[in-house]
Write an enzyme that holds these catalytic residues in place. Structure first.
Site, PDB file in Angstrom:
ATOM      1  NE  ARG A 107      -3.432  -2.302   2.896  1.00 42.78           N
ATOM      2  CZ  ARG A 107      -3.106  -3.446   3.494  1.00 42.78           C
ATOM      3  NH1 ARG A 107      -1.868  -3.602   3.991  1.00 42.78           N
ATOM      4  NH2 ARG A 107      -3.970  -4.425   3.617  1.00 42.78           N
ATOM      5  CE1 TYR A 117      -6.963  -6.504  -5.782  1.00 43.56           C
ATOM      6  CE2 TYR A 117      -6.525  -7.979  -3.942  1.00 43.56           C
ATOM      7  CZ  TYR A 117      -6.632  -6.700  -4.452  1.00 43.56           C
ATOM      8  OH  TYR A 117      -6.430  -5.622  -3.639  1.00 43.56           O
ATOM      9  CE  LYS A 170      -5.931  -1.226   5.350  1.00 37.74           C
ATOM     10  NZ  LYS A 170      -7.264  -1.474   4.767  1.00 37.74           N
ATOM     11  CG  HIS A 219      -5.851  -9.108   1.660  1.00 37.05           C
ATOM     12  ND1 HIS A 219      -6.077  -9.500   0.352  1.00 37.05           N
ATOM     13  CD2 HIS A 219      -5.815  -7.753   1.629  1.00 37.05           C
ATOM     14  CE1 HIS A 219      -6.173  -8.438  -0.422  1.00 37.05           C
ATOM     15  NE2 HIS A 219      -6.024  -7.369   0.327  1.00 37.05           N
ATOM     16  NE  ARG A 222      -3.345  -3.772  -1.196  1.00 37.77           N
ATOM     17  CZ  ARG A 222      -2.739  -4.557  -0.315  1.00 37.77           C
ATOM     18  NH1 ARG A 222      -1.418  -4.661  -0.319  1.00 37.77           N
ATOM     19  NH2 ARG A 222      -3.442  -5.235   0.579  1.00 37.77           N
ATOM     20  CG  HIS A 267      -6.169   0.228  -4.250  1.00 39.11           C
ATOM     21  ND1 HIS A 267      -5.892  -0.545  -3.144  1.00 39.11           N
ATOM     22  CD2 HIS A 267      -7.220  -0.368  -4.876  1.00 39.11           C
ATOM     23  CE1 HIS A 267      -6.759  -1.551  -3.082  1.00 39.11           C
ATOM     24  NE2 HIS A 267      -7.564  -1.465  -4.121  1.00 39.11           N
TER      25      HIS A 267
END
Length: 299
Positions: free
Chosen positions: A149, A276, A173, A267, A244, A241
């Site tokens: 990211r 995706y 994250k 994730h 990505r 993004h």
């Protein structure tokens, strides 16, 4: 400091320490709560957020809609408020959350169309010929070759780039760390960047440094990516993004296991990665026709 300001600060401390939310997320939550507090103070007879009911929440949603906030942004603010009031429940400041039966707005997410492999090859040629903007080349190649990211790129630590094993440690994250391998090509790009890297003392810890000695900003990264992608594609989305998204799509198209891609992207759930695969139906048909006995008319 007012009582409600103290509560907000306690909440922000809680999600920073207990939930380990990123600085970016903390800033977003704080802004959402400030916006809500401003709305309540201008429309209600009290600024005590513990006295807010469902009607005030719905009026806030109407206010945001009338001011042309996108549904995605409204849902993010609802999420911030939901977390805040759950915290107030936890510490005993309220008995019922005013968001208890308030649902997020339904909307259909705009389909993300990845940059094609051919477009990325063309962009690679442009970047190879642009020696004057080596930082920008390093930014685009790192985003595309690792799937990180833009916030992760801006905060990438110098010590977390390991040239001995060609790996990068990324803090994502919730401060969760993951290891992403890098190609020898990207390793060479990053190693060469070190020669022109001249950080200010306070920014020494960060890998990517601008000419002024400061760390990257997310706005700068977006500007760089948008400019270079505009040279090779007419697709609407030309953001970090989408690089990505393109990384994930291309490695899946070339045979990577979805569970492995999930780890590379950082994730928390497989469902986040499966988005995706939605655009890869032709690839799936090709694999099926090659591999499944029924597809070849066999018994």
């Amino acid at each position: 400091m007012t009582k409600i300001s103290v509560m907000i600060e306690k909440f922000l401390d809680y999600i920073a320490v207990e939930k380990r939310y990123s600085e970016h997320t903390l800033t977003s939550y704080k802004k959402d709560l400030q916006d809500f507090l401003l709305f309540v103070s201008s429309t209600e007879s009290t600024v005590d957020l513990t006295k807010v009911d469902k009607k005030v929440i719905r009026n806030f949603l109407v206010h945001l809609t009338e001011n042309q906030f996108q549904k995605r942004s409204i849902n993010r603010k609802l999420s911030s408020l939901r977390s805040f009031y759950l915290f107030l429940l936890k510490i005993g400041e309220i008995e019922v959350s005013p968001l208890e039966s308030v649902s997020s707005l339904k909307f259909y997410a705009e389909k993300q169309i990845p940059i094609s492999e051919e477009e990325m090859k063309e962009l690679s040629g442009i970047l190879d010929g642009d020696e004057e903007n080596y930082l920008e080349k390093a930014i685009v190649e790192t985003l595309y070759q690792t799937g990180m990211r833009k916030s992760e790129l801006c905060n990438l630590l110098f010590d977390n780039v390991d040239f001995s094993s060609n790996e990068i440690k990324i803090k994502g994250k919730g401060n969760k760390e993951r290891i992403v391998p890098i190609s020898s090509i990207l390793a060479e790009i990053l190693y060469k960047f070190i020669d022109i890297r001249k950080p200010l003392p306070e920014n020494e810890i960060y890998f990517f440094i601008r000419e002024n000695g400061k760390k990257l900003s997310e706005k700068f990264v977006y500007s760089v990516v948008n400019r270079y992608l505009s040279m090779v594609t007419s697709k609407k989305k030309k953001s970090p993004h989408i690089l990505r998204h393109s990384f994930a799509t291309h490695v899946l198209n070339n045979g990577a296991e979805i569970s492995k891609v999930k780890k590379l992207l950082g994730h928390s759930s497989l469902a986040s990665t499966q988005v995706y695969t939605n655009g890869n139906i032709e690839q799936l048909k090709k694999v099926f026709n090659q591999a499944h006995p029924r597809a070849n008319g066999e018994d």
